[in-house]
Design an enzyme around this catalytic site. Structure first.
Site, PDB file in Angstrom:
ATOM      1  N   PRO A 155       0.731  -0.972   0.512  1.00 16.81           N
ATOM      2  CA  PRO A 155      -0.013  -0.107   0.250  1.00 16.81           C
ATOM      3  C   PRO A 155       0.607   0.797   0.065  1.00 16.81           C
ATOM      4  O   PRO A 155       0.550   2.355  -0.427  1.00 16.81           O
ATOM      5  CB  PRO A 155      -0.713  -0.020   1.621  1.00 16.81           C
ATOM      6  CG  PRO A 155      -0.153  -0.778   1.764  1.00 16.81           C
ATOM      7  CD  PRO A 155       0.439  -2.093   1.583  1.00 16.81           C
ATOM      8  N   TYR A 156       2.428   0.953   0.649  1.00 12.58           N
ATOM      9  CA  TYR A 156       3.282   2.524   0.498  1.00 12.58           C
ATOM     10  C   TYR A 156       2.983   2.552  -1.191  1.00 12.58           C
ATOM     11  O   TYR A 156       3.226   3.784  -1.073  1.00 12.58           O
ATOM     12  CB  TYR A 156       3.567   2.063   1.800  1.00 12.58           C
ATOM     13  CG  TYR A 156       5.160   2.287   1.671  1.00 12.58           C
ATOM     14  CD1 TYR A 156       4.738   4.336   2.352  1.00 12.58           C
ATOM     15  CD2 TYR A 156       6.342   3.048   1.399  1.00 12.58           C
ATOM     16  CE1 TYR A 156       5.871   5.538   2.324  1.00 12.58           C
ATOM     17  CE2 TYR A 156       7.218   3.861   1.054  1.00 12.58           C
ATOM     18  CZ  TYR A 156       7.488   4.981   2.079  1.00 12.58           C
ATOM     19  OH  TYR A 156       7.967   5.562   1.759  1.00 12.58           O
TER      20      TYR A 156
END
Length: 258
Positions: A155-156
Site C-alpha cells: 500500500p505504501y
C-alpha cells in the site's frame, strides 16, 4: 552557491521528527518564515520554541488523515503570515502490508496520508499563489519504493507511486503560473521513525543502524540534514526553472545490475 529562502513563507507537513523536522530546521536557517504540522503536539511545540527567532517558526497540530485538515494547514499558514510561497509535503505513513495481508483500513490510511493529504495541501497552496499572481514552489517527499518496493510495502508503494503521477501532473498544469512542483525519491534514511519501524516490524534491536550502515554501498544510510539542504535548494530560486522532476536521492541505482 548558497540557496536561501529569505522573505519566503514555507509550510512543512510532517515536521515534528525525522526528515520533516530537518527541513523545518534548514528552512528556518535559510531565512524562511516557517509553519509546520504534525500529530505530536509535544514535539512540535518544543521544536517551534527552539527555532523561533529572527524569522518566526510556528507549529500547528494536525492529523492529515482528516480530509479537511490538509487545506486547513494552508489556511493556518496564510492566517499567520499572509501568504504561502513554498510547500514541502513530508508527512506520510510507512506501516507494513503486503498484497495478501493489507486490510481496506490500512490501504485507506496510506492513501489518506501519502496521496490525498498532499493533493489537497497542494490544491490550497496553489490556489493562494494563483490568486496573488505569485510564483511559488512545491516539493513532495516521495520514496524509491514508488518504483515498486518490497513485497511488504504494497500500500505504501502504491500510494507513493500515485504521488509521483500527481507531482508531474500538477507541475505541467501550473508551469505557466510560474509554480514549480518537484519530488524527491528518498531511499533508506536514518530517522527515529525508521528505528521504530525496524523494531516494530522487523525484530531489530538498538544495533540495527550499525548493521544497516554496513549493508549499503556508501557505508551509511541517508541523513535527514543532507536531504533537508537539498530540499532548500529545490524550494529556492537557485533551482531555476526546474519543474516536474522526481529526483532519486539514494545510493541504489534503479536499473543497475551486478
Amino acid at each position: 552557491m548558497q540557496a536561501r529562502l529569505d522573505d519566503k513563507v514555507l509550510l512543512v507537513s510532517g515536521g515534528t521528527q525525522g526528515v520533516g523536522a530537518a527541513i523545518v530546521r534548514a528552512g528556518a536557517a535559510a531565512g524562511a518564515s516557517v509553519m509546520f504540522t504534525g500529530r505530536n503536539a509535544e514535539k512540535g511545540k518544543a521544536l517551534a520554541a527552539e527555532l523561533d527567532g529572527p524569522t518566526p517558526v510556528r507549529f500547528t497540530a494536525t492529523d492529515l488523515s482528516d480530509p479537511v485538515a490538509a487545506s486547513d494547514t494552508v489556511a493556518a499558514t496564510i492566517a499567520e503570515f499572509g501568504r504561502i510561497d513554498c510547500l514541502c509535503n513530508a508527512a506520510g505513513a510507512t506501516t507494513r502490508g503486503s498484497l495478501l495481508d493489507t486490510t481496506p483500513e490500512l490501504f485507506d490510511q496510506h492513501i489518506a496520508l501519502n496521496l490525498r493529504a498532499p493533493f489537497f495541501t497542494m490544491q490550497a497552496a496553489v490556489r493562494d499563489m494563483i490568486a496573488r499572481g505569485a510564483a511559488g514552489t512545491v516539493v513532495n517527499i516521495i520514496t524509491m519504493s514508488s518504483y515498486g518496493g518490497q513485497p511488504f510495502l504494497a500500500p505504501y508503494s502504491a500510494s507513493k507511486a500515485g504521488l509521483v503521477g500527481l507531482t508531474k501532473n500538477a507541475a505541467h498544469a501550473h508551469r505557466s503560473d510560474r509554480i514549480r512542483i518537484n519530488g524527491l525519491n528518498i531511499g533508506w534514511t536514518e530517522t527515529e521513525g525508521e528505528a521504530d519501524i525496524q523494531k516494530r516490524f522487523h525484530g531489530a534491536d538498538d544495533t540495527w543502524i550499525d548493521e544497516a550502515n554496513a549493508s549499503v554501498p556508501m557505508g551509511k544510510l541517508g541523513q535527514p540534514d543532507e536531504i533537508a539542504d537539498f530540499m532548500v535548494l529545490l524550494l529556492s530560486d537557485r533551482s531555476g526553472v526546474v519543474t516536474g522532476s522526481v529526483i532519486d536521492w539514494d545510493q541504489i541505482v534503479m536499473g543497475g545490475l551486478d
